[in-house]
Design a protein around this motif. Sequence first.
Motif, PDB file in Angstrom:
ATOM      1  N   ASN A 147       0.828  -1.185   0.000  1.00  0.00           N
ATOM      2  CA  ASN A 147       0.000   0.000   0.000  1.00  0.00           C
ATOM      3  C   ASN A 147       0.872   1.249   0.000  1.00  0.00           C
ATOM      4  OD1 ASN A 147      -2.266   1.494   0.138  1.00  0.00           O
ATOM      5  ND2 ASN A 147      -3.096   0.436   1.942  1.00  0.00           N
ATOM      6  N   VAL A 148       0.478   2.234  -0.788  1.00  0.00           N
ATOM      7  CA  VAL A 148       1.172   3.519  -0.749  1.00  0.00           C
ATOM      8  C   VAL A 148       0.110   4.598  -0.597  1.00  0.00           C
ATOM      9  CG1 VAL A 148       2.693   5.107  -1.965  1.00  0.00           C
ATOM     10  CG2 VAL A 148       2.971   2.644  -2.265  1.00  0.00           C
ATOM     11  N   LYS A 149       0.284   5.447   0.393  1.00  0.00           N
ATOM     12  CA  LYS A 149      -0.753   6.456   0.664  1.00  0.00           C
ATOM     13  C   LYS A 149      -0.127   7.813   0.878  1.00  0.00           C
ATOM     14  CE  LYS A 149      -3.876   3.459   3.250  1.00  0.00           C
ATOM     15  NZ  LYS A 149      -4.118   3.087   4.650  1.00  0.00           N
ATOM     16  N   LEU A 150      -0.903   8.833   0.555  1.00  0.00           N
ATOM     17  CA  LEU A 150      -0.504  10.200   0.883  1.00  0.00           C
ATOM     18  C   LEU A 150      -1.408  10.653   2.035  1.00  0.00           C
ATOM     19  CD1 LEU A 150       1.222  12.694   0.048  1.00  0.00           C
ATOM     20  CD2 LEU A 150      -0.747  13.406  -1.329  1.00  0.00           C
ATOM     21  N   LEU A 151      -0.794  11.077   3.149  1.00  0.00           N
ATOM     22  CA  LEU A 151      -1.570  11.453   4.333  1.00  0.00           C
ATOM     23  C   LEU A 151      -1.338  12.918   4.656  1.00  0.00           C
ATOM     24  CD1 LEU A 151      -0.484   8.427   6.553  1.00  0.00           C
ATOM     25  CD2 LEU A 151      -2.535   8.587   5.122  1.00  0.00           C
ATOM     26  N   ASP A 152      -2.372  13.565   5.192  1.00  0.00           N
ATOM     27  CA  ASP A 152      -2.176  14.944   5.639  1.00  0.00           C
ATOM     28  C   ASP A 152      -1.724  14.942   7.099  1.00  0.00           C
ATOM     29  OD1 ASP A 152      -4.358  14.428   7.181  1.00  0.00           O
ATOM     30  OD2 ASP A 152      -5.722  15.758   6.075  1.00  0.00           O
ATOM     31  N   ALA A 153      -1.566  16.134   7.668  1.00  0.00           N
ATOM     32  CA  ALA A 153      -1.020  16.249   9.020  1.00  0.00           C
ATOM     33  C   ALA A 153      -1.870  15.479  10.025  1.00  0.00           C
ATOM     34  CB  ALA A 153      -0.913  17.714   9.410  1.00  0.00           C
ATOM     35  N   ALA A 154      -3.169  15.362   9.755  1.00  0.00           N
ATOM     36  CA  ALA A 154      -4.066  14.681  10.686  1.00  0.00           C
ATOM     37  C   ALA A 154      -4.074  13.167  10.463  1.00  0.00           C
ATOM     38  CB  ALA A 154      -5.477  15.246  10.535  1.00  0.00           C
ATOM     39  N   GLY A 155      -3.323  12.717   9.485  1.00  0.00           N
ATOM     40  CA  GLY A 155      -3.266  11.277   9.235  1.00  0.00           C
ATOM     41  C   GLY A 155      -4.383  10.791   8.328  1.00  0.00           C
ATOM     42  N   PRO A 170       2.335  20.289   5.349  1.00  0.00           N
ATOM     43  CA  PRO A 170       3.038  19.062   5.715  1.00  0.00           C
ATOM     44  C   PRO A 170       2.272  17.840   5.227  1.00  0.00           C
ATOM     45  CG  PRO A 170       1.942  20.002   7.640  1.00  0.00           C
ATOM     46  CD  PRO A 170       1.742  20.982   6.507  1.00  0.00           C
ATOM     47  N   ALA A 171       2.996  16.800   4.822  1.00  0.00           N
ATOM     48  CA  ALA A 171       2.339  15.594   4.329  1.00  0.00           C
ATOM     49  C   ALA A 171       3.229  14.398   4.632  1.00  0.00           C
ATOM     50  CB  ALA A 171       2.094  15.693   2.825  1.00  0.00           C
ATOM     51  N   GLU A 186       3.348   0.740   3.043  1.00  0.00           N
ATOM     52  CA  GLU A 186       3.178  -0.462   3.849  1.00  0.00           C
ATOM     53  C   GLU A 186       3.708  -1.644   3.075  1.00  0.00           C
ATOM     54  OE1 GLU A 186      -0.791   1.007   6.247  1.00  0.00           O
ATOM     55  OE2 GLU A 186      -0.866  -0.864   5.072  1.00  0.00           O
ATOM     56  N   ALA A 187       4.517  -2.453   3.759  1.00  0.00           N
ATOM     57  CA  ALA A 187       5.123  -3.591   3.073  1.00  0.00           C
ATOM     58  C   ALA A 187       5.036  -4.823   3.943  1.00  0.00           C
ATOM     59  CB  ALA A 187       6.578  -3.292   2.742  1.00  0.00           C
ATOM     60  N   CYS A 188       5.027  -5.983   3.306  1.00  0.00           N
ATOM     61  CA  CYS A 188       5.118  -7.226   4.062  1.00  0.00           C
ATOM     62  C   CYS A 188       6.287  -8.040   3.519  1.00  0.00           C
ATOM     63  CB  CYS A 188       3.808  -8.005   3.983  1.00  0.00           C
ATOM     64  SG  CYS A 188       3.443  -8.587   2.343  1.00  0.00           S
ATOM     65  N   ARG A 222       5.719  -0.346   8.175  1.00  0.00           N
ATOM     66  CA  ARG A 222       5.270   0.868   7.504  1.00  0.00           C
ATOM     67  C   ARG A 222       6.411   1.873   7.534  1.00  0.00           C
ATOM     68  NH1 ARG A 222       0.072   4.783   8.765  1.00  0.00           N
ATOM     69  NH2 ARG A 222       1.409   6.622   8.902  1.00  0.00           N
ATOM     70  N   VAL A 223       6.666   2.483   6.401  1.00  0.00           N
ATOM     71  CA  VAL A 223       7.713   3.500   6.308  1.00  0.00           C
ATOM     72  C   VAL A 223       7.049   4.825   5.979  1.00  0.00           C
ATOM     73  CG1 VAL A 223       9.833   4.203   5.142  1.00  0.00           C
ATOM     74  CG2 VAL A 223       9.298   1.771   5.400  1.00  0.00           C
ATOM     75  N   ASP A 224       7.320   5.835   6.768  1.00  0.00           N
ATOM     76  CA  ASP A 224       6.754   7.164   6.513  1.00  0.00           C
ATOM     77  C   ASP A 224       7.839   8.104   6.013  1.00  0.00           C
ATOM     78  OD1 ASP A 224       4.388   6.255   7.384  1.00  0.00           O
ATOM     79  OD2 ASP A 224       4.384   7.331   9.300  1.00  0.00           O
TER      80      ASP A 224
END
Lengths: 408, 261
Positions: A271-279, A290-291, A296-298, A342-344
């Motif tokens: 999974n690859v996601k773009l999240l805002d400051a609130a998640g 900020p983003a 997510e990897a297994c 998960r890598v942010d």
Amino acid sequence: MMPLIQARAISKRYKIGQNFPTLRSALSSFRKPQPDKYHWAVKDVSFELHAGDAMGIIGPNGAGKTTILKILSHVVRPTHGDLKINGRFSALIELGAGFHQDLTGRENIFLNGAILGMSRAEIKARFDQIVDFAGIGEYLDTPVKRYSSGMYARLGFAVAAHVDPQVLLVDEVLAVGDYAFQMKCYARMDQLRARGTALIFVSHNFEAVRRVCNRGLVMYRGEPIYQGSASEAVVAYSTAIRQSARAQHSALPTEDGLSQQVMTFDAEIQNVKLLDAAGQTISAIQSGAPAIIAIEACFHKNVSQPVFSLNIRTPDGRLVYDTTTRWLDVPTPDFTAHERCRVDFAIQMPLLDGEYQIDVDIADAGFSHYYDRLESALGFWVKGDTRAKGLVDLNAQATITRLAPEGK
Amino acid sequence: MQGRMNLQRGIYFELLQAWTRRIIQARYQQSLLGGLWAIIQPGAQALMFSIVFTQAIRVDTGNIPYLLFSYVAMVPWSFFAGSLTDMVGSQVDNLNLVTKIYFPREILPMAGLLARLLDFAIAMGLFVLLALFFHLPLFSLAWIYLPVILTIQVMLALGIGLIGAALNVFYRDIKHLLALGLQLWLYASPVIYPVSVVPERLRAFYFLNPMAGIIESYRAVLLNGNAPEPYLILAGLIALGTLLVGYWFFKRVEFQFADVI
């Protein structure tokens, strides 16, 4: 307008087994004829290229890319199919093929030029350009065996690129040169295209294909599996490789390391996601906000210190940003099979208005191969209030000061 | 279309020149004696046979010194044997080129032959010096036959060379077979002995070897100032036939080279 290259259902079959039989085996095969086994190196490839077109051919090793080039350059004859090339062509299947080690750079320019179909007068007229392009001025009268591999490659490309062909065929050859030289080669290819040369460019390097080509052909095990725009082709190829890796769950043949885009699938990007400051997951973001880009990897096998990487690019393939956990000096732990992580990547979105795409990959600690790689994993929009154009918001502050008039 | 064909042909002629130049340049690069090797090779052989056939076993060569007698034959023979060896290996030795760039493949053997022609010319220069030294009358009118003899020899060599070069792509045994064949062929030709030692009843048969006619013609012209005997015509016909068959065969299988080499 008449296309410069017309290829209709081209196929090439090779006999499997001994390359060239000895007299003895030729004689003995009269006595007990054995059924021949065949392998289709290229099957049913069709395309047309017009002046100014550039088609990238991508695919793993053994997909038939070089065989297509050899057919196009008349080195080998297709088993089936029709091929028409209208106009002078120059094929660059290997840089400096035909160079003689003992001859000097100057002598080799004339020799290689003649092999590529230039007359002596033509070579003379372009001699200075070639030398200048290759940047080998002071080594012109040194035998090429004393050249570094970079100089050798530069001279090879310089000669081939100055044939002024209507059709230019370039195999994976730019990998050897340094960055500056690669840029020069791309510029030269652009220039030739602008003048109406049709270009075929074989590469493992997605970046290069997107940079140079407007069209793409994806080859897989001898068969064309996708034709379309260059960027679409790169995505199609990446998808095909992932599917195949998933199906086999084993390593594809790896030869040249990372550049081969080989995936072992010991780890998988889920999974690859773009999240805002609130998640919150978002698909558009305010410029400067900020983003977080979250991956997510297994893991399917034990993996030691994998490297996660992140690319951001424009839809037409221009690279905006490329980084890895290694370059960011972020240590990654060892993972065991069935673990997940998960890598942010946290950023202050500095991009200007526009559409962008994200590629991510997981590579092994030595960068020798990918575990998984996802092209165009995610697309997102940046919205900004600034009216500046370009890619990056440099936050320019403008000030104006009156100066005293010149000369009193 | 015709214009483009001519253009192409012109470019291929330039490639032939360039490739010939490359062979010559490369051959004498980093060599101390350079072009002298063109003389040393046939010279040493002629000298060696001179010692054997004048000191150990006597061979009657009339009023011509044996050294001159054998040198005048050894030079064209070296040209023949050397050019054949180079031509037969020409495709395989340039594998890197054959599998990567298209051009008419016969350029490689032709350039090999032309490069050997230079050695031949140099070695013939020494013949002139030798002839002066031995007080042989030089520059007879018969020399106008030299280009004819040379052309016949070149046709013969090119014909065999094209067949050999093509076969060698498929069967590497050809190279070894050629080395052996050339050894035997040397003794089947009047290089180190005069034709007079061949029994009369076998002569007609003997001259079915075109090299016998060619070598004897060189001798007739260069040593005696005579026109060649009619067996040169036979040699010429055989050479022409060989060239036609060789070229036809080569062009027929040429397209497979890059696949099997």
